[in-house]
Design an enzyme around this catalytic site. Structure first.
Site, PDB file in Angstrom:
ATOM      1  N   LYS A 188      47.313  42.183  33.077  1.00  0.00           N
ATOM      2  CA  LYS A 188      48.534  41.377  33.015  1.00  0.00           C
ATOM      3  C   LYS A 188      48.585  40.629  31.690  1.00  0.00           C
ATOM      4  CE  LYS A 188      48.763  40.279  38.002  1.00  0.00           C
ATOM      5  NZ  LYS A 188      50.091  40.836  38.300  1.00  0.00           N
ATOM      6  N   ARG A 247      48.160  46.852  47.655  1.00  0.00           N
ATOM      7  CA  ARG A 247      48.414  47.910  48.636  1.00  0.00           C
ATOM      8  C   ARG A 247      47.157  48.731  48.915  1.00  0.00           C
ATOM      9  NH1 ARG A 247      53.014  49.983  44.731  1.00  0.00           N
ATOM     10  NH2 ARG A 247      52.930  47.730  44.419  1.00  0.00           N
TER      11      ARG A 247
END
Length: 458
Positions: free
Chosen positions: A235, A309
């Site tokens: 990020k 996920r």
């Protein structure tokens, strides 16, 4: 100081019957420009009252939604700068006392653990009402969840989280089981191990069980990424600033089960919270790697920042092996969810229209906001992999949907609710209901849903 908190939506003769001198009270109202609108308050000294008691006038006009009542209660709590105990007197005849009281206690949250100068705490309370015990249990779960979310990642290791869960569930009938990385490896939890492989802090899976002898069983999986750097798909620095909050789903799951246990609801509840750090290092998973999940399905990892996920898929697959009646998950999963709905609304997905409608309906009068998004099956082509069963990202468009579709692959056809709360799990501004940081969003939503199931079973 004790007050009668008089709830009014208009100034009439019945209102003036509380006082010795109408003219003096009128003058006080005029001097303070008081109107009986929501979030307006006026203290009237006891020498002006017939019963010689302090009165706090609480305006409630225009309070329509549950959010309005909660907000008014929170503003009321914030307005008191001294120790106070309130007794509500409803002159409107239809005030939402429960939501006012909830908001009042909600306003007292503060997180000053890391400040050298601590905030001064006023002792604020409400005379016991029929709602007080349940409200305080709700508040305790919400405040614990907020504290966990707001705690810096430097000290928020899997062991730290587990220790605080143990303290939270003291004096409840919740059984906690903790599994380490060795057990996870022996039992084929490739997603949890893969995401956690870049950090020296080894992953854990915490499982909490309440009332496992009950006829109806619900499982809730909570995403516990204790810090999300993005892994090798790193990020930006700004994107990492709030990533200590990426475990809000796990904290929420424990807040829910603790609230259900304290309220002794006649339902079975089991929570699963995989705890990992997603960090870049020489041992981290790489874009292009393939992970084998608990149910032996394989996922090609195209983006290591789509990690939630992966750990959720393992936990969902494991939970489904025990065949609960409903399986749920709660996660700060995708920015796409709040691009679609804004930062205040939780995105709800389900493989069962009846269960989805039940969740939405049970929260129709809540101060928390939820909206269903489509689990569009044709979008599965977007997560199809050339070399594995699926890939962990479907591209830029419909990101919340494709993430939900991946999770659906691991629930084994069990009725399922997926809450993507990447927006409302964290407050981006300071307000009386949700100060900046963790909000505890989702605890009330799932509690309402579970209570509705209890009612349906009666």
């Amino acid at each position: 100081m004790n007050f009668n908190a008089v709830l009014i939506n208009e100034i009439n003769e019945q209102f003036f019957d509380l006082f010795n001198n109408k003219d003096e009270v009128n003058e006080l109202i005029s001097l303070n420009s008081f109107t009986p609108e929501k979030n307006n308050f006026l203290k009237i000294p006891k020498n002006l009252t017939k019963d010689n008691e302090n009165i706090l006038i609480v305006g409630t006009n225009s309070c329509e939604s549950t959010f309005d009542w909660v907000s008014t209660g929170a503003d009321l709590g914030k307005s008191l700068k001294y120790d106070a105990t309130l007794n509500f007197v409803d002159m409107t005849l239809n005030a939402n006392i429960e939501s006012l009281e909830f908001g009042f206690y909600l306003s007292q949250y503060q997180f000053d653990e890391f400040k050298s100068e601590k905030n001064e705490n006023n002792t604020l309370s409400i005379d016991q009402t029929q709602f007080t015990e349940e409200i305080k249990n709700k508040i305790n779960s919400i405040f614990w969840t907020r504290d966990m979310v707001n705690t810096p990642a430097l000290i928020k290791s899997p062991e730290f989280f587990e220790d605080h869960v143990n303290k939270l569930i003291e004096e409840t009938d919740i059984k906690l089981t903790s599994y380490d990385d060795v057990w996870l490896s022996e039992n084929n939890f490739g997603g949890i191990l893969g995401v956690g492989s870049g950090s020296p802090r080894k992953p854990k899976l915490l499982i909490g069980e309440y009332n496992q002898g009950a006829k109806f069983q619900i499982s809730i999986i909570g995403k516990g990424v204790l810090f999300d750097s993005g892994g090798l798909s790193l990020k930006s620095p700004a994107g990492m600033e709030t990533m200590k909050t990426d475990m809000a789903g796990a904290a929420t799951a424990w807040g829910i089960i603790t609230l259900v246990a304290k309220q002794k609801l006649e339902i079975g509840l089991k929570v699963y919270t995989p705890l990992v750090e997603n960090m870049p290092s020489g041992s981290a998973i790489r874009p292009g790697d393939v992970l084998t999940m608990r149910n032996n399905k394989t996922i090609e990892v195209l983006n290591t920042d789509a990690e939630g996920r992966l750990i959720m898929a393992d936990a969902l697959a494991y939970a489904s092996e025990f065949k609960p009646d409903v399986i749920c998950d709660v996660a700060t999963l995708t920015g796409a969810s709040y691009v679609a709905l804004g930062v205040d609304i939780g995105a709800v997905f389900s493989n069962d229209k009846t269960v989805e409608e039940s969740f939405i309906k049970s929260n129709s009068l809540s101060h928390e906001l939820y909206h269903a998004l489509p689990l569009e099956q044709s979008y599965k082509k977007l997560i199809k992999s050339d070399i594995a069963d699926m890939q962990n990202t479907g591209g830029r468009f419909g990101g919340a949907i494709t993430a939900a579709l991946l999770l659906e692959e691991f629930v084994n056809g069990i009725p399922w609710i997926h809450l993507d709360m990447a927006g409302p799990a964290r407050s981006r501004n300071n307000n009386v209901i949700n100060p900046s940081g963790g909000t505890g969003f989702g605890i009330i939503g799932f509690y309402n849903f579970i209570k509705s199931k209890v009612t349906d079973l009666q």
